[in-house]
Write a protein that holds these residues in place. Structure first.
Motif, PDB file in Angstrom:
ATOM      1  N   LEU A   1     -35.010   9.176  57.209  1.00 36.81           N
ATOM      2  CA  LEU A   1     -34.639   7.956  56.502  1.00 36.81           C
ATOM      3  C   LEU A   1     -33.606   7.211  57.321  1.00 36.81           C
ATOM      4  O   LEU A   1     -32.641   7.798  57.779  1.00 36.81           O
ATOM      5  N   PHE A   2     -33.795   5.934  57.479  1.00 33.39           N
ATOM      6  CA  PHE A   2     -32.789   5.118  58.137  1.00 33.39           C
ATOM      7  C   PHE A   2     -32.111   4.273  57.078  1.00 33.39           C
ATOM      8  O   PHE A   2     -32.757   3.627  56.263  1.00 33.39           O
ATOM      9  N   PHE A   3     -30.763   4.256  57.095  1.00 33.82           N
ATOM     10  CA  PHE A   3     -29.983   3.518  56.118  1.00 33.82           C
ATOM     11  C   PHE A   3     -29.186   2.448  56.831  1.00 33.82           C
ATOM     12  O   PHE A   3     -28.520   2.716  57.814  1.00 33.82           O
ATOM     13  N   TYR A   4     -29.314   1.207  56.348  1.00 35.20           N
ATOM     14  CA  TYR A   4     -28.618   0.096  56.972  1.00 35.20           C
ATOM     15  C   TYR A   4     -27.694  -0.526  55.939  1.00 35.20           C
ATOM     16  O   TYR A   4     -28.100  -0.824  54.831  1.00 35.20           O
ATOM     17  N   GLY A   5     -26.445  -0.775  56.325  1.00 39.69           N
ATOM     18  CA  GLY A   5     -25.508  -1.402  55.418  1.00 39.69           C
ATOM     19  C   GLY A   5     -24.130  -0.847  55.625  1.00 39.69           C
ATOM     20  O   GLY A   5     -23.854  -0.145  56.588  1.00 39.69           O
ATOM     21  N   SER A   6     -23.238  -1.142  54.723  1.00 40.57           N
ATOM     22  CA  SER A   6     -21.867  -0.654  54.819  1.00 40.57           C
ATOM     23  C   SER A   6     -21.743   0.664  54.088  1.00 40.57           C
ATOM     24  O   SER A   6     -21.867   0.713  52.870  1.00 40.57           O
ATOM     25  N   PRO A   7     -21.542   1.788  54.809  1.00 44.00           N
ATOM     26  CA  PRO A   7     -21.479   3.084  54.131  1.00 44.00           C
ATOM     27  C   PRO A   7     -20.320   3.171  53.152  1.00 44.00           C
ATOM     28  O   PRO A   7     -20.356   3.972  52.228  1.00 44.00           O
ATOM     29  N   ALA A   8     -19.288   2.368  53.323  1.00 47.13           N
ATOM     30  CA  ALA A   8     -18.152   2.419  52.405  1.00 47.13           C
ATOM     31  C   ALA A   8     -18.503   1.834  51.045  1.00 47.13           C
ATOM     32  O   ALA A   8     -17.811   2.068  50.061  1.00 47.13           O
ATOM     33  N   LEU A   9     -19.601   1.039  50.979  1.00 47.36           N
ATOM     34  CA  LEU A   9     -19.972   0.391  49.731  1.00 47.36           C
ATOM     35  C   LEU A   9     -21.346   0.811  49.238  1.00 47.36           C
ATOM     36  O   LEU A   9     -21.902   0.191  48.350  1.00 47.36           O
ATOM     37  N   ALA A  10     -21.909   1.846  49.830  1.00 46.32           N
ATOM     38  CA  ALA A  10     -23.277   2.219  49.528  1.00 46.32           C
ATOM     39  C   ALA A  10     -23.420   2.739  48.113  1.00 46.32           C
ATOM     40  O   ALA A  10     -22.548   3.425  47.590  1.00 46.32           O
ATOM     41  N   SER A  11     -24.571   2.400  47.500  1.00 46.75           N
ATOM     42  CA  SER A  11     -24.902   2.996  46.215  1.00 46.75           C
ATOM     43  C   SER A  11     -25.286   4.456  46.434  1.00 46.75           C
ATOM     44  O   SER A  11     -25.626   4.872  47.531  1.00 46.75           O
ATOM     45  N   ASN A  12     -25.261   5.213  45.356  1.00 47.05           N
ATOM     46  CA  ASN A  12     -25.518   6.643  45.430  1.00 47.05           C
ATOM     47  C   ASN A  12     -26.759   6.951  44.621  1.00 47.05           C
ATOM     48  O   ASN A  12     -26.749   6.814  43.398  1.00 47.05           O
ATOM     49  N   PHE A  13     -27.853   7.328  45.308  1.00 51.84           N
ATOM     50  CA  PHE A  13     -29.065   7.692  44.593  1.00 51.84           C
ATOM     51  C   PHE A  13     -29.845   8.720  45.394  1.00 51.84           C
ATOM     52  O   PHE A  13     -29.508   9.021  46.537  1.00 51.84           O
ATOM     53  N   GLU A  14     -30.886   9.258  44.780  1.00 52.86           N
ATOM     54  CA  GLU A  14     -31.731  10.273  45.406  1.00 52.86           C
ATOM     55  C   GLU A  14     -33.145   9.742  45.576  1.00 52.86           C
ATOM     56  O   GLU A  14     -33.659   9.026  44.712  1.00 52.86           O
ATOM     57  N   ILE A  15     -33.767  10.116  46.687  1.00 51.39           N
ATOM     58  CA  ILE A  15     -35.166   9.776  46.930  1.00 51.39           C
ATOM     59  C   ILE A  15     -35.941  11.070  47.142  1.00 51.39           C
ATOM     60  O   ILE A  15     -35.533  11.932  47.917  1.00 51.39           O
ATOM     61  N   THR A  16     -37.078  11.190  46.466  1.00 51.47           N
ATOM     62  CA  THR A  16     -37.962  12.344  46.613  1.00 51.47           C
ATOM     63  C   THR A  16     -39.400  11.851  46.781  1.00 51.47           C
ATOM     64  O   THR A  16     -39.881  11.093  45.947  1.00 51.47           O
ATOM     65  N   PRO A  17     -40.101  12.224  47.854  1.00 54.32           N
ATOM     66  CA  PRO A  17     -39.652  12.947  49.041  1.00 54.32           C
ATOM     67  C   PRO A  17     -38.992  11.972  50.017  1.00 54.32           C
ATOM     68  O   PRO A  17     -38.913  10.775  49.737  1.00 54.32           O
TER      69      PRO A  17
END
Length: 242
Positions: free
Chosen positions: A20-36
Motif C-alpha cells: 500500500l502506498f500512502f500519500y499525505g501528511s502522516p501527522a494528520l492521517a486518518s486511522n482506519f483498516e483495510i482488508t486485504p
C-alpha cells in the motif's frame, strides 16, 4: 512488512509500505483498516471485496478509482480504466463503522498474462471554513491472473557504465516481488542499490536499480546477485557487463 497479512491499521506514523502506498501528511492521517492489502482476481474469479473500517473519532468520506498499472522506462504509469467496476465508488464511513467495496473485472475470459491495476483511495475533504482541510491517498494493487499463470522468469544483468545498475526483466506471465537486492563480490563484500518506490516487476516489464555511489563494478567480474522473492531466496551467478 505488515504485522498481519490480511489487516493493517494505517496509523499516524505510517508513510508507505511495499503493498500500500500512502500519500499525505502522516501527522494528520486518518486511522482506519483495510482488508486485504492486495486483491487478487482471476478469469474464473472476477469479483472480490475490500473492507474498510474507520478507527477514528470522526466520519471519513472516501472515493475509490481504478487505474491500469504499467511499468515503462523504469517508471510506474497509471491510466484511468473501466476494466474494473467499483461499487460503491464514493461513500462516508462513520466512526467505528465499516464499508465493504465490491471490485468486479470486466476483462475477457481469456488472457495470456497477469494484468495489473491500482485502486486509488482518496479522502474527500469536508467543507469547513474554520479548519485546514487535509487529503490523503492510498494506492492499492489489484492483479487479474490467467487460469494458467506461470511463475516469474527473471533475467538479471549488471552494467558497469556511467550509471552502474542492476537490471531486472520479468519474462514470465506473473509479477515478481523482489526485496533486499544486493550484489556479492568475490572479496565477500555486499553492495546494495537504491531501494525502488515499490518492489514489483510486473509481467513483461523491465526495472533498473541504480547505485547512489560509485560501486566500482568492473566489466567481466564474476558476482552473485541476491534477492528475496515471494517464492523464497534468490541467488544468481553472473558476470558484470561493460
Amino acid at each position: 512488512m505488515f504485522p498481519c497479512p490480511r489487516v493493517f491499521a494505517l496509523l499516524v506514523s505510517f508513510f508507505s509500505t511495499y503493498s500500500l502506498f500512502f500519500y499525505g501528511s502522516p501527522a494528520l492521517a486518518s486511522n482506519f483498516e483495510i482488508t486485504p492489502v492486495l486483491l487478487e482476481l482471476s478469469v474464473s474469479r472476477t469479483a472480490g471485496v475490500i473492507r474498510i473500517v474507520n478507527k477514528d473519532d470522526h466520519p471519513v468520506s472516501l472515493q475509490v478509482r481504478a487505474f491500469e498499472w504499467a511499468q515503462q522506462d523504469n517508471e510506474d504509469q497509471l491510466n484511468s480504466t473501466e476494466a474494473l467496476v467499483i461499487s460503491p465508488p464514493m461513500f462516508k464511513i462513520d466512526p467505528g463503522a465499516a464499508q465493504v467495496i465490491r471490485v468486479i473485472s470486466r476483462k475477457p475470459a481469456i488472457i495470456n498474462a497477469e494484468l495489473a491495476y491500482r485502486l486509488l483511495i482518496d479522502e474527500i475533504p469536508e467543507a469547513d471554513q474554520n479548519a485546514v482541510n487535509f487529503k490523503f491517498r492510498i494506492s492499492m494493487p489489484v492483479f487479474l491472473q490467467p487460469d494458467k499463470a506461470t511463475s516469474p522468469k527473471i533475467n538479471w544483468q549488471i552494467d558497469a557504465g556511467n550509471k552502474q545498475t542492476i537490471s531486472v526483466e520479468n519474462l514470465g506471465t506473473r509479477r515478481a516481488k523482489l526485496l533486499n537486492i544486493s550484489i556479492g563480490l568475490p572479496s565477500g563484500r555486499r553492495l546494495s542499490p537504491k531501494a525502488a518506490a515499490n518492489p514489483y516487476a510486473l509481467a513483461g516489464a523491465k526495472r533498473r536499480y541504480e547505485f547512489d555511489y560509485d560501486a566500482e563494478l568492473k566489466p567481466g567480474l564474476p558476482v552473485k546477485i541476491y534477492a528475496q522473492a515471494e517464492s523464497g531466496p534468490i541467488e544468481v551467478e553472473t558476470t558484470i557487463m561493460p
